[in-house]
Design an enzyme around this catalytic site. Structure first.
Site, short mmCIF file in Angstrom:
data_model
loop_
_atom_site.label_atom_id
_atom_site.label_comp_id
_atom_site.label_asym_id
_atom_site.label_seq_id
_atom_site.Cartn_x
_atom_site.Cartn_y
_atom_site.Cartn_z
N GLU A 1 -4.23 6.93 -1.93
CA GLU A 1 -3.55 5.67 -1.64
C GLU A 1 -3.84 4.66 -2.74
O GLU A 1 -4.97 4.52 -3.20
CB GLU A 1 -4.00 5.11 -0.28
CG GLU A 1 -3.45 3.71 -0.02
CD GLU A 1 -3.48 3.28 1.44
OE1 GLU A 1 -3.49 4.17 2.32
OE2 GLU A 1 -3.49 2.06 1.69
N GLU B 1 0.87 -1.18 0.00
CA GLU B 1 0.00 0.00 0.00
C GLU B 1 0.91 1.23 0.00
O GLU B 1 1.86 1.27 0.76
CB GLU B 1 -0.85 0.06 1.28
CG GLU B 1 -1.62 -1.21 1.61
CD GLU B 1 -2.13 -1.19 3.06
OE1 GLU B 1 -2.40 -0.10 3.60
OE2 GLU B 1 -2.24 -2.27 3.65
N SER C 1 -3.54 0.65 -3.17
CA SER C 1 -3.28 -0.65 -2.54
C SER C 1 -3.20 -1.67 -3.65
O SER C 1 -4.16 -1.86 -4.40
CB SER C 1 -4.41 -1.03 -1.59
OG SER C 1 -4.51 -0.07 -0.57
N TYR D 1 -7.84 5.05 -3.69
CA TYR D 1 -8.84 5.75 -2.89
C TYR D 1 -8.22 6.87 -2.08
O TYR D 1 -7.00 7.03 -2.04
CB TYR D 1 -9.58 4.76 -1.99
CG TYR D 1 -8.78 4.16 -0.85
CD1 TYR D 1 -7.71 3.30 -1.09
CD2 TYR D 1 -9.10 4.46 0.47
CE1 TYR D 1 -7.00 2.75 -0.04
CE2 TYR D 1 -8.38 3.90 1.52
CZ TYR D 1 -7.34 3.05 1.26
OH TYR D 1 -6.62 2.50 2.30
N ASN E 1 1.56 -6.24 3.27
CA ASN E 1 0.67 -7.23 3.83
C ASN E 1 1.13 -8.62 3.43
O ASN E 1 1.52 -8.84 2.28
CB ASN E 1 -0.75 -7.02 3.31
CG ASN E 1 -1.28 -5.66 3.72
OD1 ASN E 1 -1.60 -5.43 4.88
ND2 ASN E 1 -1.33 -4.73 2.78
N ASP F 1 -7.33 8.15 1.35
CA ASP F 1 -7.12 7.68 2.71
C ASP F 1 -6.75 8.89 3.57
O ASP F 1 -5.63 9.39 3.47
CB ASP F 1 -6.01 6.63 2.75
CG ASP F 1 -5.88 6.00 4.13
OD1 ASP F 1 -6.79 6.22 4.96
OD2 ASP F 1 -4.88 5.30 4.37
#
Lengths: 540, 67
Positions: free
Chosen positions: A132, A10, A134, A125, A190, A127
């Site tokens: 951001e 991200e 992702s 989107y 992640n 953030d």
């Protein structure tokens, strides 16, 4: 036992409109999303899935086994609520909202777009106060580089469009992590892990690794302290913004290990390790090794092979290592011995090599990560400046040193601060990383064309394929999406059809590619997918 | 701190620094150009792309909170 696992990145971009210094940053960020939407409408692809499905978001679940109440949480932790920006805010911020075909299309007249799901499976989107990107889920560190870099191209496309739109001040984006005025923003990673691994093992296994991996994947920063006023150069953009060892927060009291337990997958089987300590990298080698070496350490943790190292003061050690670009700084272990960041990385490297030998892993990318990691540690031990073609913090330092030498600049010189900032400017003609790369001074791992294709194409081997292809093929019918769902609105159905995608390794091209090819319409696709009975698990 | 910082980095000539760069791997991206010029040329190019008025530009780069 390898670098292969489900992973993703991200990036929160720094955003700035030099011609409109008082612009509201949320408004500017929304311009990026809307400008990209306008580009997609204009022919790059199909626009769909602009509504994020928040059903399975649980930002207050703590991996240590409890949940924070909404009342106790910092407002910035409530990431499961859609942000709202009304026309008045846009008008106040000077962003004219023209009718017709500029940035904001008629179809979003109910409000400004704050979220998009892209045909490559990514999410773009607003953030908080940053745009951001992702990335889609990928299965290996090289693909992570590819779809991370695709995000830089996505937002570059958006800022170009804004620059060409009458009535809008040009917007610059920076892939960095601080404004040097006490604010930091993240570049997260992640990793999918089995739920069965005790969280405590993850914490103890990772802390010394996270404290030291900056010598490979730090992005470099002019100045020290939250405002950078203490002079000099440090290895990491983020180090000075961390205050805790373990915690749920991401915007305050930042922890080395983040405990957000929001798996976006079958919760009984998986956890998603949310890593917030990384710097945003421009160098492909830095990104590749950031993800690759971390995946190896997670593999060691899962197999009980991770070195048992305990730092005396991890947060202090993180900052002390960052503050010494000569890599000589020693930090204390709990047993009283003193080690450098290089020593720590070598301990992890040796353990990872032994781990792979023990499990008989000779898979190509794993061997490549080990080999590059080892080679770079050797180079760093000999002379850090020799790693300038591979590592962001070294490339930036070398450039700064050249300026210091030529112009006799002190570390407090504004020009050095500008070089630090502009290294991360995403415009290839202005960004200093790109200027170095164009001269062949940065080692590349990917062809430009591969990154360009990844702007549109999803990875083939995760559920991102299903998400991206749904959006590309059925833009009229896909009304929402999230990491673990795609929502269809079919003309003949009175209710929305939500397709769960809770298995990250399903929904691949292998499993669903033919279904997409053979279905002429969304109705056909859904009925073939679901079969006559209840959801049969093609995508789930 | 400032004196220590300065000691942190070896002082070698600019020319040496950039001559030391290992050649990019053969697989380097097609955008890579053959390096024929020296560091002075690199710095000249970068002088040309740096934003005007460094101090004001850096001061103006103000971000709101983030993760």
């Amino acid at each position: 036992m390898s670098v292969n696992r489900v992973m993703g990145t991200e990036t929160e971009y720094g955003i700035h409109a030099p011609g409109d210094p008082l612009a509201n940053s949320t408004v500017l960020s929304s311009q990026i999303i809307n400008a990209y939407a306008a580009t997609v409408r204009a022919g790059l692809g199909n626009l769909a899935g602009t509504r994020w499905d928040y059903t399975d978001e649980e930002p207050l679940h703590d991996a240590r086994g409890w949940e924070v109440s909404r009342a106790e949480a910092d407002p910035s932790q409530l990431t499961d609520m859609p942000p709202v920006l009304d026309a008045e805010q846009i008008a106040l911020a000077g962003g004219r909202r023209p009718s017709g075909n500029d940035l904001y299309a008629e179809e979003s007249s109910g409000g400004v777009l704050m979220n998009m799901v892209l045909s490559n499976g990514a999410r773009l989107y607003v953030d908080h106060a940053h745009p951001e990107y992702s990335s889609p889920e990928v299965t290996n560190p090289l693909d992570a580089v590819r779809w991370d870099k695709a995000g830089d191209l996505v937002v570059l496309t958006a800022l170009r469009r804004i620059a060409q739109t009458p009535g809008f001040a040009p917007v610059n984006l920076y892939k960095n992590n601080t404004d040097n005025k006490s604010v930091s923003y993240g570049a997260h990673e992640n990793y999918l892990m089995p739920r069965s691994v005790p969280f405590g093992h993850i914490v103890t296994g990772l802390i010394p690794f996270f404290v030291s991996r900056q010598i490979i994947c730090g992005a470099g920063r002019v100045g020290r302290g939250l405002t950078g006023r203490q002079g000099g150069y440090q290895i990491s953009q983020r180090a000075d913004f961390f205050e805790a060892e373990v915690g749920l927060e991401t915007t305050i009291r930042r922890p080395i290990i983040n405990t957000r337990d929001e798996p976006h997958a079958v919760a009984e089987k998986y956890r998603r390790l949310h890593v917030i300590i990384g710097d945003a990298n421009l160098s492909e080698v830095s990104i590749y090794l950031r993800l690759g070496t971390t995946a190896l350490v997670l593999s060691m943790i899962e197999h009980g092979d991770v070195p048992q190292i305990q730092l005396h003061e991890p947060v202090q050690a993180l900052q002390a290592i960052s503050h010494d670009p000569t890599l000589q700084q020693k930090v204390a272990l709990k047993d009283g011995s003193m080690v450098t960041g290089l020593d720590l990385q070598e301990m992890y490297l040796e353990a990872a090599a032994a781990h792979c030998r023990r499990l008989g892993t000779d898979e190509g990318m794993t061997a490549d990560v080990l080999e590059r990691w080892g080679r770079l540690l050797q180079v760093l031990r000999r002379d850090p400046l020799q790693a300038a073609a591979q590592l962001d913090w070294v490339a930036k330092l070398k450039l700064l040193e050249a300026y210091r030498e030529r112009d006799g600049l002190d570390w407090s010189a504004a020009r050095l601060g500008l070089i630090d900032l502009q290294y991360a400017d995403l415009r290839p003609e202005k960004g200093l990383y790109y200027r170095l790369a164009a001269r062949g001074k940065m080692e590349r791992l990917l062809e430009d064309a591969a990154i360009r294709d990844a702007v549109r194409e999803p990875p083939a081997d995760t559920r991102a394929f299903f998400r991206g292809k749904c959006i590309d093929r059925f833009p009229e019918q896909v009304v929402g999406a999230s990491w673990d769902s795609v929502i269809f609105d079919l003309p003949n159905n009175r209710r929305l059809q939500r397709i769960p995608t809770r298995e990250p390794l399903r929904g691949t091209r292998e499993l669903t590619g033919r279904l997409f090819e053979e279905s002429a319409s969304a109705e056909e696709f859904i009925s073939a997918l679901l079969g006559p009975g209840p959801v049969n698990g093609v995508a789930t | 701190m400032a004196t220590k910082d300065r000691k942190n980095v070896e002082s070698r000539s600019v020319e040496e620094e950039y001559d030391d760069v290992p050649a990019p791997e053969p697989a380097a991206a097609p955008t890579a150009t053959v390096e024929t010029e020296g560091t002075d040329d690199l710095l000249d190019e970068i002088d040309g792309v740096l934003e005007q008025n460094a101090e004001e530009f850096v001061r103006g780069f103000v971000q709101k909170g983030g993760q």
